[in-house]
Design an enzyme around this catalytic site. Structure first.
Site, PDB file in Angstrom:
ATOM      1  N   LYS A  70     -29.330 -42.393  75.829  1.00 46.71           N
ATOM      2  CA  LYS A  70     -30.168 -42.146  74.655  1.00 46.71           C
ATOM      3  C   LYS A  70     -30.918 -40.836  74.778  1.00 46.71           C
ATOM      4  O   LYS A  70     -31.071 -40.104  73.814  1.00 46.71           O
ATOM      5  CB  LYS A  70     -31.170 -43.285  74.446  1.00 46.71           C
ATOM      6  CG  LYS A  70     -30.568 -44.509  73.801  1.00 46.71           C
ATOM      7  CD  LYS A  70     -31.681 -45.403  73.263  1.00 46.71           C
ATOM      8  CE  LYS A  70     -31.116 -46.725  72.780  1.00 46.71           C
ATOM      9  NZ  LYS A  70     -32.158 -47.695  72.437  1.00 46.71           N
ATOM     10  N   LYS A  91     -18.943 -47.692  71.777  1.00 42.70           N
ATOM     11  CA  LYS A  91     -19.292 -49.011  71.241  1.00 42.70           C
ATOM     12  C   LYS A  91     -19.831 -48.918  69.813  1.00 42.70           C
ATOM     13  O   LYS A  91     -20.394 -47.904  69.422  1.00 42.70           O
ATOM     14  CB  LYS A  91     -20.249 -49.726  72.201  1.00 42.70           C
ATOM     15  CG  LYS A  91     -21.667 -49.406  71.993  1.00 42.70           C
ATOM     16  CD  LYS A  91     -22.601 -50.180  72.881  1.00 42.70           C
ATOM     17  CE  LYS A  91     -23.971 -49.620  72.542  1.00 42.70           C
ATOM     18  NZ  LYS A  91     -25.004 -49.716  73.494  1.00 42.70           N
ATOM     19  N   LYS A  99     -25.764 -49.278  65.876  1.00 41.41           N
ATOM     20  CA  LYS A  99     -26.570 -49.106  64.672  1.00 41.41           C
ATOM     21  C   LYS A  99     -26.928 -47.651  64.453  1.00 41.41           C
ATOM     22  O   LYS A  99     -27.138 -47.217  63.336  1.00 41.41           O
ATOM     23  CB  LYS A  99     -27.881 -49.891  64.808  1.00 41.41           C
ATOM     24  CG  LYS A  99     -27.777 -51.355  64.464  1.00 41.41           C
ATOM     25  CD  LYS A  99     -29.138 -52.026  64.621  1.00 41.41           C
ATOM     26  CE  LYS A  99     -29.045 -53.145  65.624  1.00 41.41           C
ATOM     27  NZ  LYS A  99     -30.249 -53.464  66.347  1.00 41.41           N
TER      28      LYS A  99
HETATM   29  P1  TYM Z   1     -29.936 -54.185  70.383  1.00 40.90           P
HETATM   30  O1  TYM Z   1     -30.941 -54.329  69.297  1.00 40.90           O
HETATM   31  O2  TYM Z   1     -29.309 -52.857  70.601  1.00 40.90           O
HETATM   32  O3  TYM Z   1     -28.747 -55.223  70.163  1.00 40.90           O
HETATM   33  C1  TYM Z   1     -28.971 -56.614  69.933  1.00 40.90           C
HETATM   34  C2  TYM Z   1     -27.926 -57.421  70.692  1.00 40.90           C
HETATM   35  O4  TYM Z   1     -26.601 -57.036  70.277  1.00 40.90           O
HETATM   36  C3  TYM Z   1     -25.818 -56.688  71.412  1.00 40.90           C
HETATM   37  N1  TYM Z   1     -24.895 -55.596  71.037  1.00 40.90           N
HETATM   38  C4  TYM Z   1     -23.570 -55.666  71.118  1.00 40.90           C
HETATM   39  N2  TYM Z   1     -22.744 -56.641  71.542  1.00 40.90           N
HETATM   40  C5  TYM Z   1     -21.416 -56.400  71.476  1.00 40.90           C
HETATM   41  N3  TYM Z   1     -20.869 -55.239  71.026  1.00 40.90           N
HETATM   42  C6  TYM Z   1     -21.664 -54.235  70.592  1.00 40.90           C
HETATM   43  N4  TYM Z   1     -21.128 -53.104  70.127  1.00 40.90           N
HETATM   44  C7  TYM Z   1     -23.071 -54.430  70.623  1.00 40.90           C
HETATM   45  N5  TYM Z   1     -24.127 -53.654  70.270  1.00 40.90           N
HETATM   46  C8  TYM Z   1     -25.239 -54.386  70.539  1.00 40.90           C
HETATM   47  C9  TYM Z   1     -26.811 -56.231  72.458  1.00 40.90           C
HETATM   48  O5  TYM Z   1     -26.285 -56.337  73.750  1.00 40.90           O
HETATM   49  C10 TYM Z   1     -27.971 -57.173  72.215  1.00 40.90           C
HETATM   50  O6  TYM Z   1     -27.760 -58.386  72.874  1.00 40.90           O
HETATM   51  N6  TYM Z   1     -32.774 -53.931  74.500  1.00 40.90           N
HETATM   52  C11 TYM Z   1     -32.176 -54.837  73.532  1.00 40.90           C
HETATM   53  C12 TYM Z   1     -33.191 -55.674  72.780  1.00 40.90           C
HETATM   54  C13 TYM Z   1     -34.111 -56.480  73.639  1.00 40.90           C
HETATM   55  C14 TYM Z   1     -33.799 -57.689  74.306  1.00 40.90           C
HETATM   56  C15 TYM Z   1     -35.005 -58.111  74.924  1.00 40.90           C
HETATM   57  C16 TYM Z   1     -32.621 -58.431  74.443  1.00 40.90           C
HETATM   58  C17 TYM Z   1     -35.428 -56.235  73.859  1.00 40.90           C
HETATM   59  N7  TYM Z   1     -35.983 -57.204  74.631  1.00 40.90           N
HETATM   60  C18 TYM Z   1     -35.045 -59.277  75.681  1.00 40.90           C
HETATM   61  C19 TYM Z   1     -32.676 -59.607  75.211  1.00 40.90           C
HETATM   62  C20 TYM Z   1     -33.884 -60.016  75.832  1.00 40.90           C
HETATM   63  C21 TYM Z   1     -31.424 -54.018  72.500  1.00 40.90           C
HETATM   64  O7  TYM Z   1     -31.716 -52.868  72.283  1.00 40.90           O
HETATM   65  O8  TYM Z   1     -30.519 -54.727  71.773  1.00 40.90           O
END
Ligand code: TYM
Length: 355
Positions: A111, A220, A223
């Site tokens: 990032k 991947k 968003k």
């Molecule tokens: P975030 O908001 O980027 O994504 C939310 C969830 O979606 C999963 N994900 C994917 N899975 C499969 N293929 C993809 N292309 C893909 N893109 C995203 C992510 O792995 C995630 O599970 N840091 C985390 C948010 C977070 C969190 C937490 C998660 C903050 N605190 C505590 C679990 C527990 C994040 O940015 O996810």
């Protein structure tokens, strides 16, 4: 009962990767477990953001949890910033987290490189540029995430593959806190079996843990990617879904197959088909193995449209009733606060604060 915690950032609209990688498993895991699902708005401000968009996306993301089948009768759904303990524990954990652990985080490296607009690997140049454009919050982001998880003493954390390293860091932080402040001293003060914090496990699905971009099977689905055609958003119309699949990148090989390293797009699109239909690989190969792309793509689009249909109609009902959503989030924040505050109290006591 086992505890589950997970969360997604409210940036834009959740996409198929979020759904198959994580949200669908929130739904599976909420039964028979004590589940907490949060919308991590504090994480969303680690890169520059627009207040109006944040406000909207926070509600949209909450509504999409519900529309996906997260059930407020079974799971606690809340907005991270409405539970003060998250920022408080985050500070306590930061002071026990070596800088070196954070410098190794792949997501931070990726990032921050993107923010700096850099392609290459010139360490000096990376450092110079980062001093201006990368926030401190982006660096300490994984510690806030550790706080999210540890506050609820979660046993399981359903996430996609990209979050695995963050869960490992969370485990390391928990172990370190336990080593430093747990054990006999803490037990004597009434602490649970000498452990200040529980050490969580990731829950990463066998299929769908890493859904790739429709425009490039080696990066991947995300968003934040500029090109909206690279992802299927959960609220895309049938027409948009058709068009995006029609334009999706393919290859010139004959037939379709899973798992050929030279054909990442084929593996990705077939996996999406697998997830949307629930069929197994063998039957998909029987059905589609000898198809051309022109034949497969409309079938894929149709399957995804059908699988998102019920979710989208539930979503449309929910947006008509904002008071209902607000009530759920309010109740969720109260319930989450109760659990989270007890953990902060324990950690503070173990660390020597007057409580
Ligand atoms: P975030 O908001 O980027 O994504 C939310 C969830 O979606 C999963 N994900 C994917 N899975 C499969 N293929 C993809 N292309 C893909 N893109 C995203 C992510 O792995 C995630 O599970 N840091 C985390 C948010 C977070 C969190 C937490 C998660 C903050 N605190 C505590 C679990 C527990 C994040 O940015 O996810």
């Amino acid at each position: 009962r086992k505890r589950v915690l997970s969360g997604a950032q409210p940036t834009g609209i959740l996409h198929l990767g979020n759904y198959y990688g994580a949200i669908r498993n929130y739904v599976d895991l909420q039964e028979n477990r004590d589940a907490f699902y949060t919308i991590v708005d504090l994480h969303a401000i680690t890169v520059s953001h627009d207040p109006k968009e944040l406000r909207e996306s926070t509600r949209t993301t909450a509504a999409l949890y519900l529309a996906s089948g997260v059930d407020p009768k079974q799971a606690t759904i809340f907005v991270q910033s409405q539970v003060k303990a998250h920022t408080e524990l985050s500070w306590l954990l930061q002071c026990a987290t070596p800088i070196g652990w954070l410098e190794r985080m792949i997501q931070f490296k990726e990032k921050s490189r993107k923010l700096r607009n850099m392609e290459g690997d010139d360490e000096e140049e990376v450092k110079r540029r980062s001093q201006e454009s990368v926030s401190t919050g982006l660096f300490t982001y994984p510690v806030l995430m550790a706080a999210d998880i540890l506050l609820y003493r979660a046993d399981l954390v359903p996430v996609g593959e990209d979050q695995k390293q963050h869960i490992e860091l969370t485990r390391d932080i928990a172990v370190r806190i336990n080593d430093k402040y747990g054990g006999k001293k803490w037990k004597k003060r009434g602490g649970r079996g000498g452990r200040v914090l529980s050490v969580p496990e990731p829950y990463i699905p066998p299929v769908g843990a890493r859904i790739m971009s429709l425009q490039d099977g080696t990066s991947k689905m995300s968003k934040s990617a500029e090109n909206d055609a690279s992802r299927i958003n959960l609220l895309d119309t049938p027409k948009q879904i058709e068009t995006k699949f029609k334009r999706a990148k393919t290859d010139a090989f004959e037939g379709l197959e899973f798992g050929n390293p030279e054909r990442p797009e084929a593996t990705n699109l077939l996996s999406i088909y697998q997830l949307a239909t629930g069929y197994n690989k063998e039957s998909i190969m029987r059905e589609c193995g000898s198809m051309r792309w022109g034949e497969f793509k409309p079938k894929l689009a149709e399957a995804v449209i059908a699988s998102l249909g019920p979710l989208q109609s539930r979503y449309n009902e929910l947006v008509d009733d904002p008071a209902y959503l607000d009530a759920i989030l309010k109740e969720g924040a109260e319930k989450a606060s109760g659990v989270a505050e007890q953990t902060v109290k324990d950690v503070k006591d173990a660390m020597g604060f007057l409580i």
